[in-house]
Structure formats: structure tokens, C-alpha cells
Design a protein around this motif. Sequence first.
Motif, PDB file in Angstrom:
ATOM      1  N   GLY A 132       0.445  -1.374   0.023  1.00  0.00           N
ATOM      2  CA  GLY A 132      -0.308   0.252  -0.018  1.00  0.00           C
ATOM      3  C   GLY A 132       0.105   1.358  -0.138  1.00  0.00           C
ATOM      4  N   TYR A 133       1.425   0.911   1.136  1.00  0.00           N
ATOM      5  CA  TYR A 133       2.824   2.444   0.448  1.00  0.00           C
ATOM      6  C   TYR A 133       3.487   2.434  -0.124  1.00  0.00           C
ATOM      7  N   ALA A 135       2.482   1.407  -3.334  1.00  0.00           N
ATOM      8  CA  ALA A 135       2.593   2.244  -4.889  1.00  0.00           C
ATOM      9  C   ALA A 135       1.477   3.266  -4.479  1.00  0.00           C
ATOM     10  N   ALA A 136       1.155   4.361  -3.080  1.00  0.00           N
ATOM     11  CA  ALA A 136       0.786   5.042  -2.937  1.00  0.00           C
ATOM     12  C   ALA A 136       2.475   6.144  -3.368  1.00  0.00           C
ATOM     13  N   LEU A 378      -3.244   5.765  -9.188  1.00  0.00           N
ATOM     14  CA  LEU A 378      -2.631   4.559  -8.032  1.00  0.00           C
ATOM     15  C   LEU A 378      -3.889   3.493  -8.664  1.00  0.00           C
ATOM     16  N   THR A 382      -2.065  -0.055  -8.123  1.00  0.00           N
ATOM     17  CA  THR A 382      -2.309  -1.127  -7.723  1.00  0.00           C
ATOM     18  C   THR A 382      -3.014  -1.834  -8.121  1.00  0.00           C
ATOM     19  N   GLU A 391      -6.218   0.379   0.072  1.00  0.00           N
ATOM     20  CA  GLU A 391      -5.218   0.004   0.968  1.00  0.00           C
ATOM     21  C   GLU A 391      -4.387   0.906   1.055  1.00  0.00           C
ATOM     22  N   THR A 392      -4.064   1.592  -0.217  1.00  0.00           N
ATOM     23  CA  THR A 392      -3.356   3.030  -0.272  1.00  0.00           C
ATOM     24  C   THR A 392      -3.760   4.178   0.467  1.00  0.00           C
ATOM     25  N   VAL A 396      -1.417   7.179   0.928  1.00  0.00           N
ATOM     26  CA  VAL A 396      -1.592   8.367   0.139  1.00  0.00           C
ATOM     27  C   VAL A 396      -1.944  10.360   0.827  1.00  0.00           C
TER      28      VAL A 396
END
Length: 427
Positions: A132-133, A135-136, A378, A382, A391-392, A396
Motif C-alpha cells: 500500500g505504501y 503504490a501510494a 493509484l 495498485t 489499501e493505499t 497516500v
Amino acid sequence: MGVLLFLGFFALLLLGAPIAIAIGVPTFLVIWAAELGTPVIAPNFFAGIAKFPLLAIPLFILAGFILERCGISLRIIRFANLLVGRRRGGLAIVAIGVCVFFGGVSGSGPADAAAIGAILIPAMYAQGYSKGYSAALIASAGSTAIIVPPSIALIIYGAITNTSVPALFAAGAIPGFIAGLSLLIPAIWIARKKGYGSEQEGDDTDESIWQAFKESFWGLLAPVIILGGLYGGIFTPTEAAVVAVFYSLLLGFVIYRSLSLKSAYQILVDASQASAIVMLIVAFAGLFSWAGSTIGILDSLANMLMGVSDNEWVVLIAIQLLIFIGGMLIDAISIFYIFMPIFLPIMSHFGWDPVWFGVVMTLNLAIGQFTPPVAVNLYVTTQLANIRLEETFKAVWPMVVAMLIALVVVIMFPQLSLFIPTILGLI
């Protein structure tokens, strides 16, 4: 008719229709219902894309695809990782730096996020970063591609407002750097707080750094050639795009020899599809803008905004809020075509510099590319991370806040945007 135009657009958007359909269908209905004459659709449709500066868009898209398939991003990531050295959160720093740099070639936020994310998201996950981190972070860093030159968004803005594209490119350099710098603070803070990464992320021996530099040298030279030629007055933005394509082909076929005729064909197919999507939106958005102007709704909205207050700062804040909310829902190209006819008389009324306003607006729209609920960058990252968008969200928001602060700084100090184009004699 104005209600039908805008409500129809947002209704289709909420129903999940493609952006071109959401723009085109209500536009056709308004032209028919208002008896503007359906024969005007075809000439206005083509007039929206028959502008010389827009020719640079498919060429820059093609150059970005070629450079991505050449393995340039992988070489630059390795070099940047070695430069950063062994430190916790090192890959987060590399991700931001490489995204800002690669944006100086691709000009597209989603393309930037896809090219870098495909390599770095698996690498970051292997080093203990959450998906998540990761991807953000890459989605937010990739958004800087529409600010730093050469930017497809700034080309669109220049075509709509008849503003010098070289001046806009020069004006986007410092704000783009500030945007990237602003992301470093939350990125490093979160990485260290969560314990992401390791102390062994890089290898800082002189020999390996030198070897990585030699391997990535030709890729590092790409934005230097493109921007150097632009700022030096050697070629126009469209000519710069042609140079970018030929240079990327030289790298792929001669220097790195990583391309074949088969892969080149697939690159042409992918770039053509990407360009067609962009130009279709441009054409429909131009028709939307024409219809809105003809029925008078855009003038009414401009007068309404100017009626909010006599204070230019209050009006500017209202405009930025409108852009921010719009950027969360709609892509940057559509925002330019839909809202610029509203903003142009306001800019003239208050005497705002069009180069400065273009950079401010583009920076605001860059934030929208990774701000939920509709965040194109995103969605790209993702998909690469194989996670849900939700999850981001937690990771974000610090990035959104950081770039909003950068936006405020660029608004408060116009010379950050105007300094380079002024000393180059572009404005």
C-alpha cells in the motif's frame, strides 16, 4: 441546456462511463436540443485536435514507450539506488527521484507511475515496504511528470490559452522539483516510523557507482538533450518530441541493442492506442467547451465565480478548490478544456500571468492524479501491486498534504515559476 450539459457529464461519469463518452454524449444532446446544428459537430471535433502544438503529444508518448522498453528506467533506478547508499527508506528516496527524472522524458503521470512502479514496487516489497505504501508513494511521485518539462498537460494548456509552450516548460521546472522535494518528507518519515526497508538497500562502493553511471549515462542524457534544445532555442516543443523519438530509437537499436523489429512494432501499437485515447478525449473535450461557450453557460459560471468576492485571493482560493475537487474526479485534459474557458476571463480581470496560472493549475491537477476516489495513478500502481485501492488510502494522505503545501508555496511566490522563463527571455 447548461444543466443538461454538466449534469449529463457527471451522471455518466458516476455511472462508470469512459471519460470520452461522458463528455461526448451530453455534448451531442445539447447541440441537438439547442438546435445549434448537428453539421457543426464534425468540423469542431477535428478543430479540437488540428493544432500544431498537440502534434507533440503522440510523439512524446511514443518516446516514453520506447525509453521504457529500452530498460532505461531499470538502469537509472540502479544508479540512483547506489547514489543514495545504505539507509533506511533509501528505496523511497530513489522512487521519488527517479519518478521526477523520468517525468522529464515521459510527460505523463500514469506512464511515469507504470514504468517505475513495475520495477520498484516488487523491489520495495522485497525490502519490507508494504504494498500500500509503495503504490501510494510511486503514484504520488509519478504525478510530478505533468509538471516537470516536457509535460503533456502543459502542452494542452498552451494550446487552449495560446501561451508559449517553451515558457510553460521552463516555468514548470522549479515547481516540479519543489513538488518532488515535498514528497520526501512524509515518505522518509513513514518509512522510518514503520521500519520499511533495510540498511542494505544500496551498495555505495565507488566502482559500482561508476559502472552504474556508465550504463545509465545515455538515459540520463535524454532530458538534457530535449530540454537543452528547447531552452536553447534550437527546436520547438514539437521538434523536441521528434528528437526524443529518434534519440530513444538510437538507444534501443544501436547503443543498448535491447529492441528488435518485433518489439518496435508492439511499441508502435501500444503508443498508438495510448495516443488515440488522449486525442479522443481532447477532441470531445474541445467540442464540449465549444457547446458550453455557445449556449452561454461558461460565461455565466465565470461571472458567478467573479461574483464570489472582489478580493482576487478569495476568488483564487475558490478556483483552486474547484480544480482540486475536479482533479479528484476527472483527468487533467478534460479539466483544462472544461474549465479554462471559465477561468480565462477571470485571469484577464485580475491580471494573472497565464504562465504562472498554468503551472499552478497543473500542479493542483497533479495532486488529483493520486487523490481518491478517482486517482488514475493509484489505479495504475495498485494494479501493479495486485492490491485494492482502499489499501493505499492511509499511506497516500500524507503525500496529498505535502503536495498541497508545495502548491501553496508556488501560489504565494510566483517568481518560483517565472524566474527561469524570464532569464531565458521566454516571457
